[in-house]
Write a protein that holds these residues in place. Sequence first.
Motif, PDB file in Angstrom:
ATOM      1  N   GLU A  16     -27.190  62.377  61.112  1.00 30.79           N
ATOM      2  CA  GLU A  16     -27.702  61.032  60.940  1.00 30.79           C
ATOM      3  C   GLU A  16     -26.572  60.088  60.526  1.00 30.79           C
ATOM      4  O   GLU A  16     -25.556  60.515  59.989  1.00 30.79           O
ATOM      5  CB  GLU A  16     -28.803  61.006  59.866  1.00 30.79           C
ATOM      6  N   ARG A  17     -26.786  58.792  60.739  1.00 29.85           N
ATOM      7  CA  ARG A  17     -25.823  57.800  60.310  1.00 29.85           C
ATOM      8  C   ARG A  17     -26.130  57.426  58.865  1.00 29.85           C
ATOM      9  O   ARG A  17     -27.233  56.983  58.554  1.00 29.85           O
ATOM     10  CB  ARG A  17     -25.899  56.559  61.196  1.00 29.85           C
ATOM     11  N   CYS A  18     -25.183  57.621  57.989  1.00 30.93           N
ATOM     12  CA  CYS A  18     -25.405  57.365  56.566  1.00 30.93           C
ATOM     13  C   CYS A  18     -25.292  55.877  56.273  1.00 30.93           C
ATOM     14  O   CYS A  18     -24.341  55.224  56.694  1.00 30.93           O
ATOM     15  CB  CYS A  18     -24.387  58.141  55.739  1.00 30.93           C
ATOM     16  N   SER A  19     -26.271  55.355  55.553  1.00 31.41           N
ATOM     17  CA  SER A  19     -26.239  53.945  55.184  1.00 31.41           C
ATOM     18  C   SER A  19     -25.222  53.715  54.075  1.00 31.41           C
ATOM     19  O   SER A  19     -25.068  54.542  53.176  1.00 31.41           O
ATOM     20  CB  SER A  19     -27.627  53.511  54.711  1.00 31.41           C
ATOM     21  N   PRO A  20     -24.512  52.569  54.075  1.00 37.96           N
ATOM     22  CA  PRO A  20     -23.518  52.305  53.028  1.00 37.96           C
ATOM     23  C   PRO A  20     -24.131  52.091  51.655  1.00 37.96           C
ATOM     24  O   PRO A  20     -23.451  52.260  50.646  1.00 37.96           O
ATOM     25  CB  PRO A  20     -22.823  51.032  53.526  1.00 37.96           C
ATOM     26  N   ILE A  21     -25.408  51.751  51.574  1.00 36.15           N
ATOM     27  CA  ILE A  21     -26.020  51.514  50.265  1.00 36.15           C
ATOM     28  C   ILE A  21     -26.411  52.802  49.574  1.00 36.15           C
ATOM     29  O   ILE A  21     -26.753  52.795  48.390  1.00 36.15           O
ATOM     30  CB  ILE A  21     -27.251  50.595  50.382  1.00 36.15           C
ATOM     31  N   ASP A  22     -26.378  53.927  50.286  1.00 39.14           N
ATOM     32  CA  ASP A  22     -26.771  55.191  49.677  1.00 39.14           C
ATOM     33  C   ASP A  22     -25.716  55.747  48.724  1.00 39.14           C
ATOM     34  O   ASP A  22     -26.044  56.464  47.786  1.00 39.14           O
ATOM     35  CB  ASP A  22     -27.054  56.240  50.755  1.00 39.14           C
ATOM     36  N   ASN A  23     -24.474  55.441  48.954  1.00 39.31           N
ATOM     37  CA  ASN A  23     -23.433  56.095  48.170  1.00 39.31           C
ATOM     38  C   ASN A  23     -22.510  55.153  47.415  1.00 39.31           C
ATOM     39  O   ASN A  23     -21.667  55.614  46.671  1.00 39.31           O
ATOM     40  CB  ASN A  23     -22.584  56.989  49.091  1.00 39.31           C
ATOM     41  N   VAL A  24     -22.636  53.840  47.590  1.00 39.94           N
ATOM     42  CA  VAL A  24     -21.766  52.926  46.868  1.00 39.94           C
ATOM     43  C   VAL A  24     -22.198  52.850  45.400  1.00 39.94           C
ATOM     44  O   VAL A  24     -23.386  52.746  45.094  1.00 39.94           O
ATOM     45  CB  VAL A  24     -21.771  51.522  47.512  1.00 39.94           C
ATOM     46  N   THR A  25     -21.243  52.954  44.489  1.00 45.25           N
ATOM     47  CA  THR A  25     -21.505  52.884  43.053  1.00 45.25           C
ATOM     48  C   THR A  25     -20.869  51.618  42.490  1.00 45.25           C
ATOM     49  O   THR A  25     -20.092  50.933  43.161  1.00 45.25           O
ATOM     50  CB  THR A  25     -20.940  54.111  42.326  1.00 45.25           C
ATOM     51  N   LEU A  74     -21.567  37.382  46.621  1.00 46.82           N
ATOM     52  CA  LEU A  74     -22.576  38.420  46.449  1.00 46.82           C
ATOM     53  C   LEU A  74     -23.542  38.050  45.333  1.00 46.82           C
ATOM     54  O   LEU A  74     -24.747  38.296  45.429  1.00 46.82           O
ATOM     55  CB  LEU A  74     -21.897  39.759  46.139  1.00 46.82           C
ATOM     56  N   PHE A  75     -23.001  37.472  44.259  1.00 48.06           N
ATOM     57  CA  PHE A  75     -23.810  37.083  43.112  1.00 48.06           C
ATOM     58  C   PHE A  75     -23.638  35.592  42.821  1.00 48.06           C
ATOM     59  O   PHE A  75     -22.564  35.035  43.043  1.00 48.06           O
ATOM     60  CB  PHE A  75     -23.417  37.881  41.863  1.00 48.06           C
ATOM     61  N   ARG A  76     -24.682  34.975  42.323  1.00 52.38           N
ATOM     62  CA  ARG A  76     -24.595  33.576  41.936  1.00 52.38           C
ATOM     63  C   ARG A  76     -23.649  33.415  40.743  1.00 52.38           C
ATOM     64  O   ARG A  76     -23.611  34.250  39.846  1.00 52.38           O
ATOM     65  CB  ARG A  76     -25.994  33.069  41.564  1.00 52.38           C
ATOM     66  N   ASP A  77     -22.886  32.351  40.737  1.00 48.00           N
ATOM     67  CA  ASP A  77     -21.972  32.019  39.639  1.00 48.00           C
ATOM     68  C   ASP A  77     -20.829  33.026  39.491  1.00 48.00           C
ATOM     69  O   ASP A  77     -20.186  33.081  38.444  1.00 48.00           O
ATOM     70  CB  ASP A  77     -22.724  31.893  38.305  1.00 48.00           C
ATOM     71  N   GLU A  78     -20.601  33.851  40.499  1.00 47.68           N
ATOM     72  CA  GLU A  78     -19.463  34.768  40.487  1.00 47.68           C
ATOM     73  C   GLU A  78     -18.757  34.640  41.829  1.00 47.68           C
ATOM     74  O   GLU A  78     -18.853  35.517  42.692  1.00 47.68           O
ATOM     75  CB  GLU A  78     -19.918  36.211  40.219  1.00 47.68           C
ATOM     76  N   ASP A  79     -18.056  33.538  41.993  1.00 43.63           N
ATOM     77  CA  ASP A  79     -17.495  33.195  43.296  1.00 43.63           C
ATOM     78  C   ASP A  79     -16.369  34.128  43.727  1.00 43.63           C
ATOM     79  O   ASP A  79     -15.986  34.142  44.897  1.00 43.63           O
ATOM     80  CB  ASP A  79     -16.972  31.756  43.257  1.00 43.63           C
ATOM     81  N   GLY A 106     -24.496  46.803  60.895  1.00 50.90           N
ATOM     82  CA  GLY A 106     -25.552  45.868  61.257  1.00 50.90           C
ATOM     83  C   GLY A 106     -26.473  45.609  60.077  1.00 50.90           C
ATOM     84  O   GLY A 106     -26.628  46.448  59.192  1.00 50.90           O
ATOM     85  N   VAL A 107     -27.086  44.427  60.052  1.00 51.67           N
ATOM     86  CA  VAL A 107     -27.960  44.058  58.936  1.00 51.67           C
ATOM     87  C   VAL A 107     -29.068  45.082  58.741  1.00 51.67           C
ATOM     88  O   VAL A 107     -29.369  45.497  57.613  1.00 51.67           O
ATOM     89  CB  VAL A 107     -28.555  42.651  59.179  1.00 51.67           C
ATOM     90  N   ASP A 108     -29.693  45.520  59.822  1.00 55.29           N
ATOM     91  CA  ASP A 108     -30.761  46.516  59.703  1.00 55.29           C
ATOM     92  C   ASP A 108     -30.238  47.851  59.180  1.00 55.29           C
ATOM     93  O   ASP A 108     -30.940  48.564  58.458  1.00 55.29           O
ATOM     94  CB  ASP A 108     -31.446  46.723  61.055  1.00 55.29           C
ATOM     95  N   ASP A 109     -28.997  48.190  59.523  1.00 53.14           N
ATOM     96  CA  ASP A 109     -28.409  49.443  59.041  1.00 53.14           C
ATOM     97  C   ASP A 109     -28.197  49.416  57.534  1.00 53.14           C
ATOM     98  O   ASP A 109     -28.363  50.430  56.847  1.00 53.14           O
ATOM     99  CB  ASP A 109     -27.078  49.710  59.741  1.00 53.14           C
ATOM    100  N   VAL A 110     -27.817  48.263  57.005  1.00 52.33           N
ATOM    101  CA  VAL A 110     -27.601  48.137  55.564  1.00 52.33           C
ATOM    102  C   VAL A 110     -28.913  48.317  54.807  1.00 52.33           C
ATOM    103  O   VAL A 110     -28.930  48.838  53.691  1.00 52.33           O
ATOM    104  CB  VAL A 110     -26.972  46.769  55.226  1.00 52.33           C
ATOM    105  N   LEU A 111     -30.013  47.920  55.419  1.00 44.25           N
ATOM    106  CA  LEU A 111     -31.314  47.991  54.758  1.00 44.25           C
ATOM    107  C   LEU A 111     -32.039  49.317  55.003  1.00 44.25           C
ATOM    108  O   LEU A 111     -33.167  49.490  54.561  1.00 44.25           O
ATOM    109  CB  LEU A 111     -32.201  46.833  55.230  1.00 44.25           C
ATOM    110  N   ILE A 131     -26.874  45.232  46.652  1.00 41.57           N
ATOM    111  CA  ILE A 131     -26.400  44.776  47.956  1.00 41.57           C
ATOM    112  C   ILE A 131     -27.577  44.612  48.912  1.00 41.57           C
ATOM    113  O   ILE A 131     -27.650  43.644  49.680  1.00 41.57           O
ATOM    114  CB  ILE A 131     -25.357  45.752  48.520  1.00 41.57           C
ATOM    115  N   ALA A 132     -28.538  45.541  48.861  1.00 43.04           N
ATOM    116  CA  ALA A 132     -29.731  45.434  49.703  1.00 43.04           C
ATOM    117  C   ALA A 132     -30.511  44.169  49.359  1.00 43.04           C
ATOM    118  O   ALA A 132     -31.027  43.477  50.253  1.00 43.04           O
ATOM    119  CB  ALA A 132     -30.611  46.670  49.535  1.00 43.04           C
TER     120      ALA A 132
END
Length: 350
Positions: A16-25, A74-79, A106-111, A131-132
Amino acid sequence: MEQPSMTRDRALRAGERCSPIDNVTWSDLRGVLESSTQHYLHIRRHHGPSAELFSCPDGDTIKVDGNCVLHAPLFRDEDSQKMLLLVNPKKRDSVLAVYMNDKWWGVDDVLQSCDPFQQGLKRVQTCGERIALFVLNCLVCGFVEGGDSENGVCFLPHSAGELAKIYWHRGEAVAFYTYKNKGSLCDRSSECYVLPVLDTIYVRQKWRRHGFGIAMLQDFCQTFVQEVALGVSSPISPEMYHVCGRFLADNHKEQDRLWEVDPPGDWSQRTNIWFQILLGETPVRENRLAKTLSEPAETEISIPESRRERDRGNTVCEDDRNTGYSTQHLGKKRKTQVESVYESKQRKIC
C-alpha cells in the motif's frame, strides 16, 4: 494500539501507499518544513524549463515551476512555519498537492490514513493530525471545494493549539469541527469565553448527507454534558440552522442548552437557537424551515468562525449553496501571482 511506525511497515509490506500523516512526528516537523522551504527556494530561483512533473488524478501533467507553487502558513500567527503547495496553473485557486518527505502528495492522499484505527471522531493531537486539519480547513474548504464558489470564503489557518476533532471514516478524514473551552481567551481579546463554544465545522462535499454534521453537533453537546449552556458561533448559516433544527427536534434536553453567541458569550450576547427556529426568526426560507423537522437526509454543513471582529470590517457570506464564514486576512502581501490568489481568498467577501 498500533504505533505509526508499525502501521507504516505493515502498509509497505502489503504494497500500500503510506500516507505522510501516519508517521510524521513533532520532532520531524521542523525537518519537513525546512525541506519544503529549501525546495520552494530552489523552484523560485530556477529560471529554465522545469524537469519536475506532477501527475494529476485527471491524467494531466503539471510542470512544477514558480508559477504554480505557494508557500502557505501551517499555523496562524506563525509565519515562519510554512507548507509548500502545488497549485493548478490553469486554475490558480485549486490546490493539487502538498510537499512532504521530499515528494508531492495529492490532497486526497494526505487525508487518507493507512491506520485501521482511524475511525470516528478523534481529537487532534498528533503532528500528522494537525497537518490533516490544515489540509481540510485551508486547502479543501478554501481551495479544492471552495474555489468554484463565487461567494465562498475559506477559514484561516488554525493555531497550533486549536481544540479540534476530525471525523475519520474508513481511514479518510472527511470532516472536522473546532471549539473553545469555557474560560479560554477570545481571539485577539483579553476577555474569556463564559461557556464552551462550537467555533467552526466542515464536512467534505462528497460526504455530506451521511449524518456527519449531526454526529459532530451531538459529540460537542456530549463532550460538555455537565454544562448548563453551550454556544454556537454567530452568525449561523441557514444550512446550519437546518441541521440544528433537526438535531434539537430529536434531542429535547439540548433545546435549552444550545445558544447562538458572540464572544465572550454572556447573557447579553446569546440567543436560544431552538426558540429562534420556533419563532421563524432564523435566516431560513419557510419551505426549508418546514422540512427541518421532517427530513431524514442531512444537508450541507457549515458554521462561521467566531473570529468575527465587527470593528475590523470582517464580512460574512451566506447563501443556500455555500456556508457563511467569518474571515480575517493573513495581513502580509504575497510576492507571486499564486500567493496573491491565496491572500485574496482569505479576504474575499460577498
